[in-house]
Design a protein around this motif. Structure first.
Motif, mmCIF file in Angstrom:
data_model
loop_
_atom_site.group_PDB
_atom_site.id
_atom_site.type_symbol
_atom_site.label_atom_id
_atom_site.label_comp_id
_atom_site.label_asym_id
_atom_site.label_seq_id
_atom_site.Cartn_x
_atom_site.Cartn_y
_atom_site.Cartn_z
ATOM 1 N N PHE A 1 0.744 -1.174 -0.150
ATOM 2 C CA PHE A 1 0.121 -0.104 -0.052
ATOM 3 C C PHE A 1 0.786 1.107 -0.205
ATOM 4 N N PRO A 2 0.678 2.187 -0.663
ATOM 5 C CA PRO A 2 -0.372 2.278 -1.815
ATOM 6 C C PRO A 2 -0.087 1.659 -3.083
ATOM 7 N N PRO A 3 -1.042 1.081 -3.769
ATOM 8 C CA PRO A 3 -0.629 0.551 -5.230
ATOM 9 C C PRO A 3 -0.185 1.900 -6.003
ATOM 10 N N ILE A 4 0.878 1.540 -6.830
ATOM 11 C CA ILE A 4 1.730 2.667 -7.633
ATOM 12 C C ILE A 4 1.553 2.280 -9.137
ATOM 13 N N ASN A 5 1.881 3.392 -9.669
ATOM 14 C CA ASN A 5 2.140 3.110 -11.140
ATOM 15 C C ASN A 5 3.342 4.248 -11.394
ATOM 16 N N VAL A 6 4.269 3.887 -12.156
ATOM 17 C CA VAL A 6 5.279 4.985 -12.786
ATOM 18 C C VAL A 6 5.432 4.889 -14.236
ATOM 19 N N MET B 1 -4.937 -0.923 8.050
ATOM 20 C CA MET B 1 -4.837 0.365 8.774
ATOM 21 C C MET B 1 -3.652 0.503 9.434
ATOM 22 N N GLY B 2 -3.295 1.637 9.664
ATOM 23 C CA GLY B 2 -1.997 1.945 10.499
ATOM 24 C C GLY B 2 -0.857 2.781 9.444
ATOM 25 N N ARG B 3 0.292 2.796 9.991
ATOM 26 C CA ARG B 3 1.480 3.601 9.396
ATOM 27 C C ARG B 3 1.758 2.737 8.203
ATOM 28 N N TRP B 4 2.120 3.495 7.110
ATOM 29 C CA TRP B 4 2.446 2.672 5.871
ATOM 30 C C TRP B 4 3.649 3.602 5.242
ATOM 31 N N ALA B 5 4.564 3.040 4.412
ATOM 32 C CA ALA B 5 5.660 3.675 3.630
ATOM 33 C C ALA B 5 5.958 2.885 2.470
#
Length: 146
Positions: free
Chosen positions: A39-44, A98-102
């Motif tokens: 998380f989060p799903p990303i696109n580049v 839920m909670g902290r993400w990086a």
């Protein structure tokens, strides 16, 4: 890998680590059992100026997202807070983490840190990452002698 900046930015051990990771992922007999969605799903994406990163961040606001950039990496941080008044034992199904993400993304080429911009709309973060001048291909005219 682009050969235009190999003298200043190429790290053979980093390249080996990346390729070994790809090799081991391709040999995994149970990819779905071990695959944990980040998380989060990303696109580049690549465009004429550099790179464009989009991240889906439903339920968050722009103020809850922290971005840090270096010439070769982009880090995203934040926290998905629990709904107030809902306790852990009251959940019967919980699929949203839920909670902290990086997340830290290694970029394919060097970027110009001073020109990075970010917008947040409808739960989608869009980060424009222009290539550094030294990373852009440069046309060289070849002259003949005689």
């Amino acid at each position: 890998m682009n050969g235009s900046n190999w003298q200043e930015g190429w790290n053979p051990f980093q390249e080996l680590h990346r390729e070994m990771g790809r090799l081991f992922e391709s040999l995994d007999p149970f990819p779905s059992a071990r695959h944990v969605r980040q998380f989060p799903p990303i696109n580049v994406y690549v465009d004429e100026e550099g790179f464009l990163l989009s991240a889906q961040l439903p339920g968050l606001s722009a103020e809850e997202v922290e971005l840090t950039v270096t010439s070769e990496t982009l880090s995203l941080r934040g926290e998905r807070k629990r709904v107030e008044g809902v306790t852990d034992d009251s959940y019967r199904r919980q699929e949203r983490v839920m909670g902290r993400w990086a997340r830290t993304v290694t970029l394919p080429d060097r970027i110009d840190e001073g020109r990075v911009s970010a917008q947040f709309a409808n739960g989608v973060l869009t980060v424009r990452l222009p290539r550094a001048e030294t990373a852009k291909p440069r046309h060289i005219t070849v002259s003949s002698q005689g």
